[in-house]
Design a protein around this motif. Structure first.
Motif, PDB file in Angstrom:
ATOM      1  N   THR A 173      11.803  -5.445   7.586  1.00  0.00           N
ATOM      2  CA  THR A 173      11.014  -4.517   6.776  1.00  0.00           C
ATOM      3  C   THR A 173      11.041  -4.854   5.290  1.00  0.00           C
ATOM      4  N   SER A 196       8.508   0.016   7.963  1.00  0.00           N
ATOM      5  CA  SER A 196       9.796   0.643   8.261  1.00  0.00           C
ATOM      6  C   SER A 196       9.649   1.655   9.391  1.00  0.00           C
ATOM      7  N   PRO A 244      10.703  -2.114   2.474  1.00  0.00           N
ATOM      8  CA  PRO A 244      10.488  -0.702   2.138  1.00  0.00           C
ATOM      9  C   PRO A 244       9.701  -0.478   0.850  1.00  0.00           C
TER      10      PRO A 244
END
Length: 229
Positions: free
Chosen positions: A84, A70, A86
């Motif tokens: 991404t 991220s 996370p």
């Protein structure tokens, strides 16, 4: 006993047998095979940010490749090409910080190297073609590109690689600023391909994929360092 090396994994849809698109904690077998061949015992680590207690039973850590980290980790917003996970970032950052506190041997591969950089205050280029003007670091889906790297004399990675400096890459992001880490290897276009912390027992990141060739130079060094933990 073989040193126990934890390998980070990621959760992706996978299919096998009669099962289709099940959320699955996975990592390419190349990583585990490379650790085994180097004399270690591979243990796969699904993303888990609740605690880092697993480090009590590990002798070393391998941060594997995968989707982009991220950009918020290095103070930017995601660009249009950035993908991404996370939850993986949170779990791996916790593991990394705890491993650094213990001076546990750490090897970061591709995304893993980028995580090391972000954790040490560095930044990334989110899409290399926009910066370098070419796509030679990721030439096509599932195709590795070969480069001749240049390594800093006297560095750990230079000592490990020796005369064979061919590396195989597949990435669209790269290091812009290494932060507190030291760049010790670069591709022919100047892009950082290796970072390390010479003050630590073993903290090395490589942008390429040594697991594909079961590179005993790098994985052997990680296992050897872990054996001394």
């Amino acid at each position: 006993m073989r040193p126990i090396i934890g390998i980070t994994t990621y959760v992706m849809p996978a299919s096998w047998g009669v099962w289709r698109d099940l959320p699955t904690a996975l990592v390419p077998q190349d990583y585990a095979a490379a650790v085994t061949l180097a004399g270690g015992r591979a243990v796969l680590l699904p993303p888990d940010d609740l605690d880092t207690d697993v480090l009590r039973v590990l002798d070393g850590l391998l941060f594997s490749g995968g989707p982009d980290i991220s950009p918020e980790l290095y103070g930017e917003q995601p660009g249009p090409h950035t993908v991404t996970h996370p939850e993986r970032d949170a779990a791996e950052l916790a593991l990394l910080q705890a491993a650094l506190d213990r001076d546990l041997p750490v090897l970061g591969v591709c995304r893993g190297m980028q995580l090391l950089v972000a954790a040490h205050g560095g930044t990334l280029h989110q899409h290399l073609p926009e910066v370098l003007g070419h796509e030679r670091h990721r030439v096509a889906p599932a195709v590795y590109s070969e480069h001749e790297a240049v390594f800093t004399p006297g560095s750990r990675i230079a000592g490990l690689m020796g005369e064979d400096v061919t590396i195989n890459c597949f990435h669209h992001q790269g290091v812009a600023d290494p932060g507190k880490l030291t760049v010790t290897g670069r591709a022919e276009d100047g892009l950082p391909e290796a970072v390390e912390d010479p003050d630590r027992r073993f903290l090395l990141g490589v942008q390429w994929h040594p697991e594909v060739s079961r590179d005993l130079r790098l994985f052997g060094a990680l296992v050897a360092a872990a054996a001394r933990s």
